[in-house]
Motif scaffolding. Sequence first.
Motif, PDB file in Angstrom:
ATOM      1  N   VAL A 148       7.735  12.693   2.770  1.00  0.00           N
ATOM      2  CA  VAL A 148       7.056  12.018   3.879  1.00  0.00           C
ATOM      3  C   VAL A 148       5.897  11.192   3.342  1.00  0.00           C
ATOM      4  CG1 VAL A 148       5.669  12.361   5.969  1.00  0.00           C
ATOM      5  CG2 VAL A 148       7.695  13.784   5.561  1.00  0.00           C
ATOM      6  N   ALA A 149       5.768   9.997   3.883  1.00  0.00           N
ATOM      7  CA  ALA A 149       4.641   9.128   3.549  1.00  0.00           C
ATOM      8  C   ALA A 149       4.055   8.576   4.844  1.00  0.00           C
ATOM      9  CB  ALA A 149       5.082   7.986   2.643  1.00  0.00           C
ATOM     10  N   VAL A 150       2.743   8.446   4.862  1.00  0.00           N
ATOM     11  CA  VAL A 150       2.029   7.881   6.011  1.00  0.00           C
ATOM     12  C   VAL A 150       1.514   6.507   5.617  1.00  0.00           C
ATOM     13  CG1 VAL A 150       0.105   8.140   7.618  1.00  0.00           C
ATOM     14  CG2 VAL A 150       1.389  10.156   6.843  1.00  0.00           C
ATOM     15  N   ALA A 151       1.878   5.505   6.407  1.00  0.00           N
ATOM     16  CA  ALA A 151       1.467   4.121   6.158  1.00  0.00           C
ATOM     17  C   ALA A 151       0.494   3.701   7.251  1.00  0.00           C
ATOM     18  CB  ALA A 151       2.681   3.200   6.137  1.00  0.00           C
ATOM     19  N   PRO A 152      -0.812   3.678   6.993  1.00  0.00           N
ATOM     20  CA  PRO A 152      -1.760   3.270   8.022  1.00  0.00           C
ATOM     21  C   PRO A 152      -1.594   1.796   8.401  1.00  0.00           C
ATOM     22  CG  PRO A 152      -2.856   4.504   6.285  1.00  0.00           C
ATOM     23  CD  PRO A 152      -1.496   4.152   5.777  1.00  0.00           C
ATOM     24  N   TRP A 153      -1.403   1.560   9.693  1.00  0.00           N
ATOM     25  CA  TRP A 153      -1.428   0.189  10.224  1.00  0.00           C
ATOM     26  C   TRP A 153      -2.855  -0.045  10.711  1.00  0.00           C
ATOM     27  CZ3 TRP A 153       1.141  -3.929   9.368  1.00  0.00           C
ATOM     28  CH2 TRP A 153       1.127  -5.009  10.249  1.00  0.00           C
ATOM     29  N   ALA A 188      -1.032   6.386   2.378  1.00  0.00           N
ATOM     30  CA  ALA A 188      -1.409   5.109   1.784  1.00  0.00           C
ATOM     31  C   ALA A 188      -2.795   4.685   2.255  1.00  0.00           C
ATOM     32  CB  ALA A 188      -0.378   4.043   2.149  1.00  0.00           C
ATOM     33  N   GLY A 189      -3.359   3.699   1.592  1.00  0.00           N
ATOM     34  CA  GLY A 189      -4.647   3.150   1.983  1.00  0.00           C
ATOM     35  C   GLY A 189      -4.509   2.103   3.067  1.00  0.00           C
ATOM     36  N   PRO A 190      -5.610   1.738   3.722  1.00  0.00           N
ATOM     37  CA  PRO A 190      -5.585   0.684   4.744  1.00  0.00           C
ATOM     38  C   PRO A 190      -5.346  -0.684   4.114  1.00  0.00           C
ATOM     39  CG  PRO A 190      -7.833   1.349   4.292  1.00  0.00           C
ATOM     40  CD  PRO A 190      -6.953   2.294   3.513  1.00  0.00           C
ATOM     41  N   LEU A 191      -5.120  -1.673   4.957  1.00  0.00           N
ATOM     42  CA  LEU A 191      -4.806  -3.019   4.461  1.00  0.00           C
ATOM     43  C   LEU A 191      -5.992  -3.640   3.723  1.00  0.00           C
ATOM     44  CD1 LEU A 191      -2.868  -4.489   7.510  1.00  0.00           C
ATOM     45  CD2 LEU A 191      -2.011  -3.143   5.594  1.00  0.00           C
ATOM     46  N   ALA A 192      -7.186  -3.486   4.286  1.00  0.00           N
ATOM     47  CA  ALA A 192      -8.442  -3.905   3.661  1.00  0.00           C
ATOM     48  C   ALA A 192      -8.360  -5.315   3.078  1.00  0.00           C
ATOM     49  CB  ALA A 192      -8.867  -2.878   2.619  1.00  0.00           C
ATOM     50  N   ASP A 193      -8.727  -5.483   1.803  1.00  0.00           N
ATOM     51  CA  ASP A 193      -8.841  -6.823   1.228  1.00  0.00           C
ATOM     52  C   ASP A 193      -7.587  -7.249   0.477  1.00  0.00           C
ATOM     53  OD1 ASP A 193      -9.199  -4.920  -0.719  1.00  0.00           O
ATOM     54  OD2 ASP A 193     -10.704  -6.043  -1.840  1.00  0.00           O
ATOM     55  N   HIS A 194      -6.424  -6.781   0.914  1.00  0.00           N
ATOM     56  CA  HIS A 194      -5.177  -7.235   0.292  1.00  0.00           C
ATOM     57  C   HIS A 194      -5.099  -8.765   0.373  1.00  0.00           C
ATOM     58  CE1 HIS A 194      -0.888  -7.872  -0.370  1.00  0.00           C
ATOM     59  NE2 HIS A 194      -0.799  -6.631  -0.800  1.00  0.00           N
ATOM     60  N   PRO A 195      -4.693  -9.447  -0.691  1.00  0.00           N
ATOM     61  CA  PRO A 195      -4.663 -10.914  -0.670  1.00  0.00           C
ATOM     62  C   PRO A 195      -3.843 -11.498   0.476  1.00  0.00           C
ATOM     63  CG  PRO A 195      -4.404 -10.108  -2.909  1.00  0.00           C
ATOM     64  CD  PRO A 195      -4.349  -8.900  -2.029  1.00  0.00           C
ATOM     65  N   ARG A 255       0.829  -1.202   0.000  1.00  0.00           N
ATOM     66  CA  ARG A 255       0.000   0.000   0.000  1.00  0.00           C
ATOM     67  C   ARG A 255       0.868   1.258   0.000  1.00  0.00           C
ATOM     68  NH1 ARG A 255      -4.151  -2.870  -1.628  1.00  0.00           N
ATOM     69  NH2 ARG A 255      -5.588  -3.659  -0.019  1.00  0.00           N
ATOM     70  N   LEU A 256       1.947   1.206   0.778  1.00  0.00           N
ATOM     71  CA  LEU A 256       2.843   2.353   0.860  1.00  0.00           C
ATOM     72  C   LEU A 256       3.520   2.613  -0.484  1.00  0.00           C
ATOM     73  CD1 LEU A 256       4.220   4.506   2.641  1.00  0.00           C
ATOM     74  CD2 LEU A 256       5.936   2.774   3.231  1.00  0.00           C
ATOM     75  N   ALA A 257       4.030   1.565  -1.103  1.00  0.00           N
ATOM     76  CA  ALA A 257       4.710   1.728  -2.392  1.00  0.00           C
ATOM     77  C   ALA A 257       3.770   2.272  -3.462  1.00  0.00           C
ATOM     78  CB  ALA A 257       5.307   0.388  -2.836  1.00  0.00           C
ATOM     79  N   ALA A 258       2.479   1.963  -3.348  1.00  0.00           N
ATOM     80  CA  ALA A 258       1.517   2.437  -4.342  1.00  0.00           C
ATOM     81  C   ALA A 258       1.411   3.956  -4.358  1.00  0.00           C
ATOM     82  CB  ALA A 258       0.146   1.816  -4.080  1.00  0.00           C
ATOM     83  N   VAL A 259       1.696   4.605  -3.222  1.00  0.00           N
ATOM     84  CA  VAL A 259       1.601   6.073  -3.185  1.00  0.00           C
ATOM     85  C   VAL A 259       2.964   6.750  -3.098  1.00  0.00           C
ATOM     86  CG1 VAL A 259      -0.696   6.045  -2.165  1.00  0.00           C
ATOM     87  CG2 VAL A 259       1.290   6.134  -0.654  1.00  0.00           C
ATOM     88  N   ALA A 260       3.974   6.019  -2.581  1.00  0.00           N
ATOM     89  CA  ALA A 260       5.286   6.647  -2.352  1.00  0.00           C
ATOM     90  C   ALA A 260       6.300   6.291  -3.415  1.00  0.00           C
ATOM     91  CB  ALA A 260       5.825   6.254  -0.974  1.00  0.00           C
TER      92      ALA A 260
END
Length: 250
Positions: A189-194, A219-226, A115-120
């Motif tokens: 700066v990037a924010v990674a929601p746990w 970044a987005g939350p973990l949600a439905d990540h495989p 999720r972090l890499a997708a925005v950062a």
Amino acid sequence: MEAALVAVAHGSRDPRSAAAVAALMDEVRRRRPDLDVRLSFLDLSAPRLPDVLAAVDGVHDRAVVVPLLLGHAFHARVDVPGAVAEAARRHPGLAIGTAEVLGGDPRLEDAALDRLAAVAGRLDDPDLGVVVAAIGSSHAPANDAVHRIAQRWAARFGWAAARAAFATATTPTVPDAIRSVRAAGARRVAVAPWILAPGLLPDRMARDALATDPTAVVAGPLADHPSVAAVVADRWAAAAVPAERGRLVG
């Protein structure tokens, strides 16, 4: 017949939260079409855990409750065991096991990093400062686990800095953590929601982040990540081992 998988999430007044964990359960079903997978909530959303366990009784003789929680804080230590104990009293014909929380599995960190890499963009950047943002707990070990995640990631990727931050119950806040990574030399700066699902508190954390540093990315939350779905299924499997007289381990 396999034990039913009864996932239990915290619940939220924000309908996006329930939708996100429902999508996660759909991913679990895709991975394990042989299982009866059901979703429940502790509070604020429906259906509630006692109602789902009552519905399972009579269809199955065994069920495993899988807490959709990232830390072993109050809900994992008190709310879930209490609800399971009461359900076991009401439904003596249903053997109910409880799985471990999701947190602690390295695949969750991989999901958060995706999720972090997708925005950062590239993560091996010495100019990057990362804030690992969690809800926060009055149970210090749960917060300590988030601090350790930030430390591991900083060491792994060679970032300028990484800090944990929390929305409630403890400090530092997201703005404090952003200022800290900036002071340590981070040029971006990037924010990674746990955090598992979207909701009001994650929204507030994102607003606070951008108000503190308009150039930050969130970044987005973990949600439905495989990877999260895989952990849910594995938590079920670890707790579904039959013990003596057909009871469950867990």
